[in-house]
Design an enzyme around this catalytic site. Structure first.
Site, mmCIF file in Angstrom:
data_model
loop_
_atom_site.group_PDB
_atom_site.id
_atom_site.type_symbol
_atom_site.label_atom_id
_atom_site.label_comp_id
_atom_site.label_asym_id
_atom_site.label_seq_id
_atom_site.Cartn_x
_atom_site.Cartn_y
_atom_site.Cartn_z
ATOM 1 N N ASN A 78 0.867 -1.177 0.000
ATOM 2 C CA ASN A 78 0.000 0.000 0.000
ATOM 3 C C ASN A 78 0.908 1.233 0.000
ATOM 4 O OD1 ASN A 78 -1.775 2.053 0.555
ATOM 5 N ND2 ASN A 78 -2.367 1.316 2.589
ATOM 6 N N TRP A 79 1.000 1.859 -1.154
ATOM 7 C CA TRP A 79 1.934 3.001 -1.275
ATOM 8 C C TRP A 79 1.403 4.274 -0.607
ATOM 9 C CZ3 TRP A 79 4.211 3.109 -6.980
ATOM 10 C CH2 TRP A 79 4.843 1.877 -7.239
ATOM 11 N N LYS A 80 0.142 4.265 -0.232
ATOM 12 C CA LYS A 80 -0.500 5.442 0.379
ATOM 13 C C LYS A 80 -0.271 6.683 -0.493
ATOM 14 C CE LYS A 80 -0.251 3.194 4.811
ATOM 15 N NZ LYS A 80 -0.121 3.272 6.252
ATOM 16 N N HIS A 93 -9.500 0.916 5.239
ATOM 17 C CA HIS A 93 -8.225 1.150 5.912
ATOM 18 C C HIS A 93 -8.469 2.105 7.087
ATOM 19 C CE1 HIS A 93 -4.173 2.467 6.718
ATOM 20 N NE2 HIS A 93 -3.750 1.390 6.081
ATOM 21 N N GLU A 131 -6.878 4.536 8.174
ATOM 22 C CA GLU A 131 -6.670 5.960 7.874
ATOM 23 C C GLU A 131 -7.913 6.553 7.217
ATOM 24 O OE1 GLU A 131 -2.997 5.495 5.706
ATOM 25 O OE2 GLU A 131 -2.020 4.886 7.563
ATOM 26 N N GLU A 156 -5.337 -5.172 10.660
ATOM 27 C CA GLU A 156 -4.330 -4.137 10.874
ATOM 28 C C GLU A 156 -4.601 -3.408 12.189
ATOM 29 O OE1 GLU A 156 -2.473 -2.862 6.909
ATOM 30 O OE2 GLU A 156 -4.252 -1.659 7.186
ATOM 31 N N GLY A 179 2.398 2.220 10.855
ATOM 32 C CA GLY A 179 3.312 3.345 10.689
ATOM 33 C C GLY A 179 3.989 3.778 11.978
ATOM 34 N N SER A 203 3.487 -2.131 10.402
ATOM 35 C CA SER A 203 4.944 -2.184 10.606
ATOM 36 C C SER A 203 5.545 -3.548 10.278
ATOM 37 C CB SER A 203 5.301 -1.751 12.024
ATOM 38 O OG SER A 203 4.855 -0.428 12.248
ATOM 39 N N GLY A 249 4.906 1.287 4.742
ATOM 40 C CA GLY A 249 6.247 1.869 4.616
ATOM 41 C C GLY A 249 7.238 0.996 3.855
HETATM 42 P P1 PGA Z 1 2.835 0.241 7.691
HETATM 43 O O1 PGA Z 1 1.361 0.410 7.091
HETATM 44 O O2 PGA Z 1 3.392 -1.023 7.111
HETATM 45 O O3 PGA Z 1 3.580 1.465 7.248
HETATM 46 O O4 PGA Z 1 2.693 0.168 9.175
HETATM 47 C C1 PGA Z 1 0.532 -0.692 6.913
HETATM 48 C C2 PGA Z 1 -0.780 -0.244 6.331
HETATM 49 O O5 PGA Z 1 -1.261 0.835 6.703
HETATM 50 O O6 PGA Z 1 -1.376 -0.936 5.486
#
Ligand code: PGA
Length: 255
Positions: free
Chosen positions: A9-11, A98, A100, A170, A176, A216, A238
């Site tokens: 997931n490149w966000k 997600h 976020e 998640e 993150g 993470s 990330g």
């Molecule tokens: P992260 O994000 O690996 O940077 O913790 C995971 C995600 O949000 O899918």
């Protein structure tokens, strides 16, 4: 038997040139270094790069996913991108729910239900995210929270449609933050989710559902996480922005 999957997931990262470089590097490394063809590889770049990236990577090997889609099929919704548009660009899966998006864009179970249905109607697979916040874990409500998130959206689907869903657990406190759930914590929740699926749709569907861990996940912990029987891969934020790390994670399965 269910498939192992590693999804990046490149966000909201990468401008055009960076996206091309990253996708080309991932494509090359996957081709040269990933020996296990049974591990599914997915990348979810920002919308604006989707068409470009699908020309850069071997889409037979690397599946292109989107990070979101509109909750309405079409119409006067300025700035939105519909599931049908994504499908027309060869997108095969869409990340939905997600944390976020739930936290910053107010996505509710109701909006997510609409989005999941639109993704399925357009022959793509939802990667449905669930997970508890830190205070919910600390108050021992994590199982209840995840159960509710799943029941309120993907358990409303028919059996046939549910079979197309990929679940991503998640824990919000691990996203993150550099703080990973331990492999045992991940296994405990994945086992719980699989049990819920079994109760709802039966053991065959439960055994065939891919459940990813996200939060993470990196080369140094992927092997231990993926060694757990109910952890079928990862949704990687990330570490998916570095082709070497992403490939190392894809190569972290023993099974
Ligand atoms: P992260 O994000 O690996 O940077 O913790 C995971 C995600 O949000 O899918």
């Amino acid at each position: 038997m269910r498939k192992n999957i590693v999804a990046g997931n490149w966000k909201m990262h990468t401008c055009k040139d960076e996206a091309i470089l990253l996708a080309s590097a991932v494509n090359k490394k996957v081709k040269e270094e990933v020996k296990n063809d049974n591990t599914g590889v997915v990348i979810a770049p920002p919308f604006i790069h989707l068409s470009l990236i699908s020309q850069v990577v071997d889409t037979e090997r690397i599946c292109i996913a989107a990070q979101n889609c509109a909750s309405e099929p079409k119409g006067a919704f300025t700035g939105e991108i519909s599931a049908r548009m994504l499908q027309s660009y060869g997108v095969k899966a869409v990340i939905l729910g997600h944390s976020e998006r739930r936290a910053y864009y107010g996505e509710t179970d109701e909006t997510l239900t609409k989005k999941v249905n639109l993704v399925l109607e357009n022959n793509m697979r939802p990667i449905f995210c669930c997970g508890e916040k830190l205070e919910e874990r600390e108050s021992n409500n994590h199982f209840e929270v995840v159960k509710r998130q799943i029941e309120n959206v993907v358990f409303k689907l028919s059996k046939d449609n549910f079979e197309k869903v990929i679940i991503a657990y998640e824990p919000v406190w691990a996203i993150g933050t550099g703080k990973t759930a331990s492999a045992d914590q991940a296994q405990e929740m994945h086992e719980f989710i699989r049990k819920l699926i079994k109760e709802k749709f039966g053991s065959e569907i439960a055994e065939n559902t891919t459940i990813l861990y996200g939060g993470s996940c990196k080369p140094s912990n992927a092997q231990e996480l993926f060694s757990k029987p109910d952890v079928d891969g990862g949704l990687i934020g990330g570490a998916s922005l570095n082709a070497e790390d992403f490939t190392a994670i894809i190569n972290s399965f023993e099974k």
